[in-house]
Design a protein around this motif. Structure first.
Motif, short mmCIF file in Angstrom:
data_model
loop_
_atom_site.label_atom_id
_atom_site.label_comp_id
_atom_site.label_asym_id
_atom_site.label_seq_id
_atom_site.Cartn_x
_atom_site.Cartn_y
_atom_site.Cartn_z
N SER A 9 16.41 4.10 6.40
CA SER A 9 16.20 5.15 7.39
C SER A 9 15.03 4.76 8.28
O SER A 9 14.05 4.17 7.81
N GLN A 10 15.13 5.08 9.55
CA GLN A 10 14.02 4.80 10.48
C GLN A 10 13.17 6.04 10.73
O GLN A 10 12.28 6.03 11.57
N ASP A 11 13.45 7.11 9.99
CA ASP A 11 12.61 8.31 10.03
C ASP A 11 11.41 8.12 9.12
O ASP A 11 11.54 7.59 8.01
N VAL A 12 10.26 8.59 9.56
CA VAL A 12 9.05 8.58 8.73
C VAL A 12 8.63 10.03 8.52
O VAL A 12 8.54 10.81 9.48
N ASP A 30 10.73 9.96 14.28
CA ASP A 30 12.07 9.38 14.28
C ASP A 30 12.04 8.07 15.06
O ASP A 30 11.94 8.07 16.29
N GLY A 31 12.10 6.95 14.34
CA GLY A 31 12.05 5.65 15.00
C GLY A 31 13.30 5.39 15.83
O GLY A 31 14.41 5.73 15.42
N GLN A 32 13.12 4.79 17.00
CA GLN A 32 14.25 4.51 17.87
C GLN A 32 15.20 3.51 17.23
O GLN A 32 14.77 2.51 16.64
N SER A 33 16.48 3.80 17.34
CA SER A 33 17.49 2.93 16.74
C SER A 33 17.47 1.54 17.36
O SER A 33 17.14 1.37 18.55
N LYS A 63 15.52 -0.92 17.01
CA LYS A 63 14.22 -1.50 17.33
C LYS A 63 13.61 -2.06 16.04
O LYS A 63 13.66 -1.42 14.99
N LEU A 64 13.02 -3.23 16.13
CA LEU A 64 12.58 -3.95 14.94
C LEU A 64 11.51 -3.22 14.14
O LEU A 64 11.50 -3.24 12.92
N PHE A 65 10.56 -2.59 14.84
CA PHE A 65 9.40 -2.01 14.16
C PHE A 65 9.24 -0.52 14.45
O PHE A 65 8.12 0.00 14.44
N SER A 66 10.34 0.18 14.71
CA SER A 66 10.22 1.59 15.08
C SER A 66 9.71 2.45 13.93
O SER A 66 9.00 3.44 14.14
N GLU A 67 10.06 2.06 12.69
CA GLU A 67 9.55 2.82 11.54
C GLU A 67 8.02 2.67 11.45
O GLU A 67 7.30 3.66 11.24
N LEU A 68 7.54 1.46 11.64
CA LEU A 68 6.10 1.21 11.65
C LEU A 68 5.44 1.97 12.80
O LEU A 68 4.37 2.58 12.61
N GLY A 69 6.07 1.96 13.96
CA GLY A 69 5.53 2.68 15.10
C GLY A 69 5.41 4.17 14.82
O GLY A 69 4.44 4.82 15.22
N TYR A 124 7.80 -1.76 22.94
CA TYR A 124 9.01 -0.93 22.87
C TYR A 124 9.74 -1.07 21.53
O TYR A 124 10.59 -0.24 21.21
N GLU A 125 9.41 -2.09 20.78
CA GLU A 125 10.00 -2.24 19.45
C GLU A 125 9.37 -1.29 18.43
O GLU A 125 9.81 -1.22 17.28
N LEU A 126 8.32 -0.56 18.85
CA LEU A 126 7.63 0.39 17.96
C LEU A 126 7.83 1.83 18.42
O LEU A 126 7.05 2.71 18.10
N SER A 127 8.89 2.08 19.15
CA SER A 127 9.13 3.40 19.75
C SER A 127 9.57 4.44 18.71
O SER A 127 10.35 4.15 17.81
N SER A 128 9.06 5.66 18.88
CA SER A 128 9.49 6.78 18.03
C SER A 128 9.22 8.10 18.73
O SER A 128 8.49 8.15 19.73
#
Length: 257
Positions: A30-33, A49-52, A54-60, A113-117
């Motif tokens: 899941s990309q939700d934190v 909610d991390g953007q679908s 994207k490599l690091f959206s969960e981290l973002g 943009y890879e860290l978008s949420s």
């Protein structure tokens, strides 16, 4: 050790998550934190909610929740509620998020943009019950009134902070959007008016689609236990990642009666 003389509210919370079918089919996480934490006198509840795709959206998402949490904890909700120009608060939170995301993007040798949420956050001062909401993009915050009317399932539910979408329901504003500062919303109030507050990501469409709380969910949110709500979510299939945080509020004088 918490001084119960100073503590006026007890908050009990649980969060529930389901991986959306899109990620389940590709064996992705899941990309939700989700954040639930207390550093007395402030309790923080949040969903990013991390953007679908994207490599690091969960981290973002984690970093965005971190920045907002640290800012609120440092300054305090009461002090922030009295700031005459709320744009100043929005500026400091958004600038802090973007600065940390830029730093992490350079460290990861990737685009910011890879860290978008998105960002949905509720902070509560346990001494007064005063709350602060920080909200960017979609997702929703729902409240259940302490006083229930005749048509209890209809009257008790309110949307404390609605989702904000773009031209279509599938578009929204993110922490990396150029106009994010203009769409970061703040709201202040007191949890003493409510007996339950719910945070939900946009993927939790069985609970709320846009600003429309489903009929079945209304009954559960008003009358069900947190476990009932969790069972409902775990027994439902979702296209997108689903995250829901349920917070029950108890004035301390009610607990000791």
């Amino acid at each position: 050790m918490i001084d119960n003389e100073a503590k006026k509210f007890e908050l009990l919370a649980d969060y529930f998550q389901r991986i959306g079918n899109r990620h389940a089919q590709t064996h992705e996480n899941s990309q939700d934190v989700v954040l639930c934490s207390t550093c007395f006198p402030i309790s923080i509840y949040g969903i990013a909610d991390g953007q679908s795709n994207k490599l690091f959206s969960e981290l973002g998402g984690k970093l965005s929740l971190q920045v907002a949490t640290e800012y609120i904890t440092k300054h305090g909700i009461e002090k922030l509620s009295k700031v005459p120009y709320k744009d100043e608060i929005r500026f400091h939170i958004m600038t802090g998020i973007r600065s940390l995301l830029h730093e992490k993007a350079q460290e990861c040798q990737t685009s910011i943009y890879e860290l978008s949420s998105t960002l949905v956050l509720l902070a509560v001062d346990l001494r007064s019950g005063q709350y602060m909401i920080v909200h960017l993009g979609d997702g929703v915050i729902i409240s259940v009134d302490k006083e229930i009317g005749v048509n209890k399932n209809e009257d008790a539910i309110q949307i404390l902070s609605p989702p904000e979408n773009g031209m279509t329901p599938r578009t929204t504003w993110l922490t990396t959007s150029e106009s994010a500062l203009n769409h970061l919303r703040l709201c202040f109030g007191n949890v003493g008016h409510y007996r339950r507050i719910i945070l939900a990501s946009d993927g939790a469409d069985s609970v709320c689609r846009g600003s429309n709380v489903s009929h079945r969910a209304r009954k559960l949110l008003v009358s069900g236990s947190r476990r009932d709500i969790g069972d409902f979510i775990s027994g439902t299939s979702y296209i997108d990642d689903c995250s829901v945080c349920v917070i029950d509020t108890y004035p301390m004088h009610d607990i000791f009666l």
